[in-house]
Design a protein around this motif. Structure first.
Motif, mmCIF file in Angstrom:
data_model
loop_
_atom_site.group_PDB
_atom_site.id
_atom_site.type_symbol
_atom_site.label_atom_id
_atom_site.label_comp_id
_atom_site.label_asym_id
_atom_site.label_seq_id
_atom_site.Cartn_x
_atom_site.Cartn_y
_atom_site.Cartn_z
ATOM 1 N N TYR A 119 10.539 3.453 -6.570
ATOM 2 C CA TYR A 119 9.864 3.920 -5.362
ATOM 3 C C TYR A 119 8.394 3.567 -5.474
ATOM 4 N N PHE A 120 7.854 3.098 -4.354
ATOM 5 C CA PHE A 120 6.524 2.512 -4.358
ATOM 6 C C PHE A 120 5.496 3.404 -3.677
ATOM 7 N N GLY A 121 4.250 3.263 -4.164
ATOM 8 C CA GLY A 121 3.131 3.904 -3.509
ATOM 9 C C GLY A 121 2.666 3.103 -2.309
ATOM 10 N N PRO A 122 1.595 3.580 -1.648
ATOM 11 C CA PRO A 122 1.131 2.936 -0.410
ATOM 12 C C PRO A 122 0.310 1.673 -0.630
ATOM 13 N N GLY A 123 -0.104 1.416 -1.865
ATOM 14 C CA GLY A 123 -0.828 0.185 -2.165
ATOM 15 C C GLY A 123 -2.337 0.348 -2.151
ATOM 16 N N THR A 145 0.870 8.535 -5.144
ATOM 17 C CA THR A 145 -0.399 8.243 -4.479
ATOM 18 C C THR A 145 -1.160 7.222 -5.298
ATOM 19 N N GLN A 146 -1.951 6.435 -4.596
ATOM 20 C CA GLN A 146 -2.782 5.415 -5.238
ATOM 21 C C GLN A 146 -4.218 5.579 -4.749
ATOM 22 N N SER A 147 -5.166 5.348 -5.651
ATOM 23 C CA SER A 147 -6.566 5.413 -5.270
ATOM 24 C C SER A 147 -7.373 4.374 -6.042
ATOM 25 N N PRO A 148 -8.380 3.767 -5.403
ATOM 26 C CA PRO A 148 -8.650 3.891 -3.975
ATOM 27 C C PRO A 148 -7.617 3.134 -3.155
#
Lengths: 111, 110
Positions: free
Chosen positions: A101-105, A5-8
């Protein structure tokens, strides 16, 4: 899916302000990465980490710093944001078989 | 310096029309070549890893192949849901960094 997960997910900030982006993983992977993606340039590596408190620079590290105090969290800081740092930022982790593997950006706009 | 070049930049196909995407690379001692799919507004999604020349991997309508200088992603009888940008990346041996190409934007027309 490496549970990243990425934030924000979106942020608009002004030139000269500091910005911190967070990446969190649940897979206990040793290696974590920060990339930026811009039209015409593809994905470019900013910094990466090979363990807690162990980090190294990528090809576009100027103006960025990183920290990793826990295996699951990798922070990217723009010390003084500039318009050239407007981009989409992706976090990734690497498995034992070298797959990333990548997060949603995070879409960052610097005005 | 490791380099990855993908061609074409964009490709439009009719549904069912098979084709191939190319990834040419130079790397000092290949550990792995990776294919990803990226949909608009999302992160890249891992598809395949190829480790040595002659290796092939398949997944549904996609088949990836590898030679010493290039990799191909073959798309057989594509469907509109195969529309995406396809990215290629290489990782040299003893190095934990990936070098990406700029991708091929594939559009499948119904």
């Amino acid at each position: 899916d490496a549970g990243i997960t990425q934030s924000p997910r979106h942020k608009v900030t002004e030139t000269g302000t500091p910005v911190t982006l967070r990446c969190h993983q649940t897979e206990n992977h040793r290696y974590m990465y920060w990339y930026r993606q811009d039209p015409g340039h593809g994905l470019r590596l900013i910094h990466y980490s090979y363990g807690v408190k162990d980090t190294d620079k990528g090809e576009v590290s100027d103006g960025y710093s990183v920290s990793r105090s826990k295996t699951e969290d990798f922070l990217l800081t723009l010390e003084s944001a500039t318009s050239s740092q407007t981009s989409v930022y992706f976090c990734a982790t690497q498995t034992h078989s070298y797959e990333q593997y990548f997060g949603p950006g995070t879409r960052l706009t610097v005005t | 310096e490791d380099q990855v070049t993908q061609s074409p930049e964009a490709l439009r196909l009719q549904e069912g029309e098979s084709s191939s995407l190319n990834c040419s690379y130079t790397v000092s001692g290949l550990r792995g070549l990776f294919w990803y799919r990226q949909d608009p507004g999302k992160g890249p999604e891992f598809l395949f890893t190829l480790y040595s020349a002659g290796e092939e991997k398949e997944k549904e309508r996609l088949k990836a192949t590898l030679t010493k200088k290039e990799s191909f992603l073959h798309i057989t009888a594509p469907k509109p849901e195969d529309s995406a940008t396809y990215l290629c990346a290489v990782q040299p041996g003893g190095n934990e960094k990936l070098t990406f190409g700029t991708g091929t934007r594939l559009t499948i027309i119904p």
